[in-house]
Design a protein around this motif. Structure first.
Motif, PDB file in Angstrom:
ATOM      1  N   UNK A  30       0.842  -1.205   0.000  1.00 30.26           N
ATOM      2  CA  UNK A  30       0.000   0.000   0.000  1.00 30.26           C
ATOM      3  C   UNK A  30       0.874   1.251   0.000  1.00 30.26           C
ATOM      4  N   UNK A  31       1.898   1.239   0.841  1.00 33.28           N
ATOM      5  CA  UNK A  31       2.801   2.395   0.943  1.00 33.28           C
ATOM      6  C   UNK A  31       3.527   2.633  -0.383  1.00 33.28           C
ATOM      7  N   UNK A  32       3.950   1.567  -1.035  1.00 34.99           N
ATOM      8  CA  UNK A  32       4.642   1.717  -2.328  1.00 34.99           C
ATOM      9  C   UNK A  32       3.707   2.289  -3.397  1.00 34.99           C
ATOM     10  N   UNK A  33       2.451   1.879  -3.365  1.00 36.18           N
ATOM     11  CA  UNK A  33       1.461   2.431  -4.306  1.00 36.18           C
ATOM     12  C   UNK A  33       1.303   3.933  -4.070  1.00 36.18           C
ATOM     13  N   UNK A  34       1.211   4.317  -2.803  1.00 39.09           N
ATOM     14  CA  UNK A  34       1.131   5.744  -2.463  1.00 39.09           C
ATOM     15  C   UNK A  34       2.388   6.469  -2.944  1.00 39.09           C
ATOM     16  N   UNK A  35       3.541   5.887  -2.660  1.00 39.42           N
ATOM     17  CA  UNK A  35       4.830   6.531  -2.959  1.00 39.42           C
ATOM     18  C   UNK A  35       4.997   6.775  -4.464  1.00 39.42           C
ATOM     19  N   UNK A  36       4.607   5.797  -5.262  1.00 37.56           N
ATOM     20  CA  UNK A  36       4.710   5.960  -6.727  1.00 37.56           C
ATOM     21  C   UNK A  36       3.819   7.101  -7.209  1.00 37.56           C
ATOM     22  N   UNK A  37       2.578   7.129  -6.727  1.00 35.05           N
ATOM     23  CA  UNK A  37       1.635   8.178  -7.148  1.00 35.05           C
ATOM     24  C   UNK A  37       2.092   9.547  -6.655  1.00 35.05           C
ATOM     25  N   UNK A  38       2.578   9.588  -5.431  1.00 30.08           N
ATOM     26  CA  UNK A  38       3.054  10.854  -4.852  1.00 30.08           C
ATOM     27  C   UNK A  38       4.266  11.382  -5.625  1.00 30.08           C
ATOM     28  N   UNK A  39       5.187  10.486  -5.980  1.00 28.47           N
ATOM     29  CA  UNK A  39       6.375  10.895  -6.753  1.00 28.47           C
ATOM     30  C   UNK A  39       5.965  11.515  -8.093  1.00 28.47           C
ATOM     31  N   UNK A  40       5.014  10.884  -8.769  1.00 24.85           N
ATOM     32  CA  UNK A  40       4.555  11.406 -10.069  1.00 24.85           C
ATOM     33  C   UNK A  40       4.012  12.825  -9.934  1.00 24.85           C
ATOM     34  N   UNK A  41       3.336  13.063  -8.841  1.00 29.17           N
ATOM     35  CA  UNK A  41       2.700  14.362  -8.598  1.00 29.17           C
ATOM     36  C   UNK A  41       3.666  15.425  -8.087  1.00 29.17           C
ATOM     37  N   UNK A  42       4.767  14.977  -7.493  1.00 29.71           N
ATOM     38  CA  UNK A  42       5.703  15.911  -6.836  1.00 29.71           C
ATOM     39  C   UNK A  42       7.127  15.691  -7.324  1.00 29.71           C
TER      40      UNK A  42
END
Length: 248
Positions: free
Chosen positions: A31-43
């Motif tokens: 779950x954390x990795x899914x968040x991290x990937x999406x967050x990286x794309x956005x930031x």
């Protein structure tokens, strides 16, 4: 649990090795990795140039309801709640989540700080050591990592002159300069490090550093402003966690 209280009270931290099973750890990590990937794309600019952490993992922006539930179940689990109950002397609740990782820029240095220095004056920081409010990090290591460096006991005492100069970059000091009396606590995947946000500390970069921090705090009005409503569980999710009152 008695030992935890003593250690935390005296030193400002306690380490619980192998706090959760590898199965549960893997669920949370996915779950954390899914968040991290999406967050990286956005930031992406911020991530490439400066970031060492992100926040608000339980918000619906990057995760679906099932993924959020995985995090809520850990945050309000019996094991975490009971441990927190041995540390807080007043009523406590959920404040936020953060994710800590290595900076992309390998020359970026880690820095000594107390969390409250970013929103409190010097006098207010001194007062927080005596009267609270207490904010505590429950850091779950998702990978083996170098961990954290902290100065035991500084959750209850003010900085020595050198500590203050380094932390606030005064008198020619920089916040990455080494400090005496510090302790490095390395973490293995599944370990939980509990430490006071008030104490002097810094992250240690290296390996595949990835740690999920659950921040719990005393239920005090001045801290509730840091809690975002979109990071709280809905009624269906509340029904599935061990300690729903943590979110009230």
């Amino acid at each position: 649990m008695g030992k935890s209280v003593h250690n935390f009270d005296e030193c400002g931290y306690v380490l619980k090795s192998k706090f959760i099973s590898s199965t549960e750890l893997n669920k949370i990590k996915q779950v954390v990795l899914a968040f991290h990937r999406a967050w990286q794309n956005d930031n992406s600019d911020f991530y490439q140039n400066k970031a060492v952490n992100s926040a608000y993992l339980t918000a619906p922006k990057y995760l679906d309801e099932q993924q959020r539930l995985v995090l809520f179940k850990f945050i309000a689990s019996a094991s975490l709640f009971k441990l927190a109950s041995t540390i807080f002397t007043r009523e406590f609740g959920f404040m936020n989540t953060q994710l800590f990782f290595n900076p992309v820029n390998a020359s970026q240095l880690n820095y000594w700080h107390r969390d409250p220095q970013y929103h409190l004056t010097i006098e207010e920081q001194k007062q927080a050591l005596l009267l609270g409010p207490e904010v505590v990090h429950f850091r779950l290591a998702l990978e083996d990592e170098p961990g954290i460096e902290l100065i035991p006991g500084t959750h209850k005492r003010w900085d020595l002159p050198q500590e203050l100069n380094v932390r606030l970059e005064q008198a020619g000091y920089r916040n990455h300069n080494n400090l005496p009396n510090s302790e490095v606590i390395a973490l293995k995947a599944g370990d939980l490090l509990v430490f006071s946000a008030n104490m002097i500390h810094r992250g240690v970069y290296g390996k595949n550093r990835l740690a999920l921090d659950v921040l719990l705090c005393e239920k005090r009005p001045e801290l509730m402003t840091f809690m975002r409503n979109d990071c709280l569980p809905n009624s269906m999710q509340l029904a599935e966690v061990d300690y729903p009152n943590l979110f009230s």
